[in-house]
Design an enzyme around this catalytic site. Structure first.
Site, PDB file in Angstrom:
ATOM      1  N   SER A 153     -13.332  -4.191   1.733  1.00 51.07           N
ATOM      2  CA  SER A 153     -14.178  -3.729   0.846  1.00 51.07           C
ATOM      3  C   SER A 153     -15.768  -4.012   1.115  1.00 51.07           C
ATOM      4  O   SER A 153     -16.633  -4.220   0.231  1.00 51.07           O
ATOM      5  CB  SER A 153     -14.142  -4.144  -0.735  1.00 51.07           C
ATOM      6  N   PRO A 154     -16.102  -3.789   2.504  1.00 44.24           N
ATOM      7  CA  PRO A 154     -17.506  -4.224   2.850  1.00 44.24           C
ATOM      8  C   PRO A 154     -18.329  -3.206   2.142  1.00 44.24           C
ATOM      9  O   PRO A 154     -19.662  -3.478   2.304  1.00 44.24           O
ATOM     10  CB  PRO A 154     -17.432  -4.070   4.308  1.00 44.24           C
ATOM     11  N   TYR A 160       0.715  -1.220  -0.085  1.00 43.09           N
ATOM     12  CA  TYR A 160       0.053  -0.017   0.031  1.00 43.09           C
ATOM     13  C   TYR A 160       0.939   1.254  -0.111  1.00 43.09           C
ATOM     14  O   TYR A 160       1.605   1.260   1.018  1.00 43.09           O
ATOM     15  CB  TYR A 160      -0.930  -0.015   1.196  1.00 43.09           C
ATOM     16  N   ALA A 210     -18.352  -2.246  -0.763  1.00 38.24           N
ATOM     17  CA  ALA A 210     -17.953  -2.172  -2.212  1.00 38.24           C
ATOM     18  C   ALA A 210     -17.414  -0.849  -2.774  1.00 38.24           C
ATOM     19  O   ALA A 210     -17.565  -0.364  -3.643  1.00 38.24           O
ATOM     20  CB  ALA A 210     -19.153  -2.338  -3.040  1.00 38.24           C
ATOM     21  N   GLY A 211     -16.145  -0.428  -2.129  1.00 38.79           N
ATOM     22  CA  GLY A 211     -15.508   0.561  -2.366  1.00 38.79           C
ATOM     23  C   GLY A 211     -16.177   2.054  -2.304  1.00 38.79           C
ATOM     24  O   GLY A 211     -15.737   2.984  -2.718  1.00 38.79           O
TER      25      GLY A 211
END
Ligand SMILES: NC(=O)c1ccc[n+]([C@@H]2O[C@H](COP(=O)([O-])OP(=O)(O)OC[C@H]3O[C@@H](n4cnc5c(N)ncnc54)[C@H](OP(=O)(O)O)[C@@H]3O)[C@@H](O)[C@H]2O)c1
Length: 338
Positions: A224-225, A53, A227-228
């Protein structure tokens, strides 16, 4: 607040974990520090990062998110207050894509690279140990025994407390668990899959992986809970895209009739509770039987503060049923009966 046990490990985590892929990419260092402060002040403890990252940010060689967290921990002197989860696997070459094609081979899950990558992460994070060291995704070119043996050495030397996997398929996860049993290696205690009510990987997870995790008592830390960002409600049918570097990608990946229906159903439940849509999306996850703690990402303290109350949002059975009806996949007869 009840902290949740991470699988059958001795780690207990706040029900919402903080992802830090944004740090050094869409959140600068002062903002990252403020997000971390707010998360810790709310009782949050698990901080998820990765060596790579954020290599996709311009001119970013990787390691930047870990380095920001390292400076944060040093300045706040609060190492004992948090659990640091990081990852190994991606390319950390001098050019971000050099990776396995470089004579240095700064990627993968070989013994050589794992030992080096862990040392590098410890240095950037300015810590003596990592609480949860995760393999970011499978390395099919390296035998799982080599990977697990190197990871086991890190645990036994005290550099790492627990091991986790990310982006594994069910058979790969079973293969790793069997290898640990057979050879006496340390075992993965958690899985980090992509998972949300609207993610394309949800079905694969629920068909097999979730059941492996439940049966073998692995903690589940989905990424990504939201969905971004799609499930925050700021993306709407036929409306201009919101201001986000991820907006074009989300439009390409998430805009579908089914996902708009899911968003409508989430919005209805949210209106009934008088809370933001994102909280209902997270609360739905927290009601799933195999769930430990979704890993959210935030670009500001305001975004984070809007999400955290989901940890205590209780949904009624009828609401969960309505959300499942609109979002579910159809299990086969064998799956229903097994
Ligand atoms: N293991 C893996 O392979 C993997 C892969 C991806 C991520 N991860 C981990 O999972 C973490 C979370 O992933 P993610 O960022 O995709 O998660 P996410 O929670 O689905 O999406 C986070 C994004 O949603 C938007 N957002 C969040 N709160 C909001 C709010 N209250 N209002 C409006 N928008 C809001 C922000 O983007 P905008 O402001 O840009 O809209 C934010 O960056 C990462 O940081 C990383 O630690 C792991």
């Amino acid at each position: 607040m009840t902290y949740r046990q991470l699988g059958n490990s001795g780690l207990f985590v706040y029900p919402i974990a903080l992802g830090t892929m944004q740090f050094g990419w869409t959140a600068d260092e002062p903002t990252s520090f403020a997000i971390l402060d707010a998360f810790v002040a709310a009782g949050g403890n698990l901080i998820d990062t990765a060596d790579i990252y954020s290599t996709w940010a311009p001119n970013n060689p990787g390691g930047v998110s870990e380095a920001i967290i390292g400076r944060y921990l040093a300045s706040r002197q609060n190492r004992d207050r948090v659990l640091i989860a990081t990852k190994v696997r991606g390319a950390m070459g001098t050019g971000a894509t050099e990776g396995r094609n470089s004579p240095l081979q700064r990627e993968g899950l070989s013994r050589k690279w794992i030992l080096q990558a862990c040392e590098d992460s410890l240095r950037r994070l300015q810590v003596d140990y990592i609480d949860l060291y995760q393999v970011h995704w499978v390395d099919a070119q390296v035998p799982i025994e080599e990977t697990l043996s190197a990871l086991t050495d890190l645990v036994r030397r005290g550099y790492v407390r627990y091991l986790g996997a990310s982006n594994y398929s069910a058979w790969r996860l079973m293969q790793a668990l069997w290898a640990s049993d057979k050879h006496g290696y340390e075992r993965f205690v958690s899985l980090q899959p992509e998972y949300s009510i609207a993610s394309p990987t949800r079905e694969a997870f629920e068909r097999e992986l979730g059941r492996v995790c439940e049966t073998y008592q692995l903690g589940v830390l989905p990424y990504s809970p939201l969905a971004g960002g799609f499930l925050t409600g700021k993306y709407r049918r036929n409306q201009p895209l919101p201001d986000s570097v991820r907006a074009q990608g989300i439009a390409g990946q998430r805009f579908s009739d089914k996902n708009w229906q899911i968003l409508d159903a989430l919005s209805e439940v949210a209106a009934r509770h008088g809370v933001p849509v994102a909280q209902v999306a997270l609360a739905w996850q927290l009601h799933q039987p195999f769930m430990t703690a979704p890993i959210i990402g935030a670009n500001s303290v305001a975004q984070l503060q809007e999400l955290l109350p989901a940890a205590t949002l209780s949904l009624e059975v009828g609401e969960l049923e309505a959300l499942n009806t609109v979002s579910n996949w159809e299990p086969s007869r064998t799956e229903r009966e097994s």
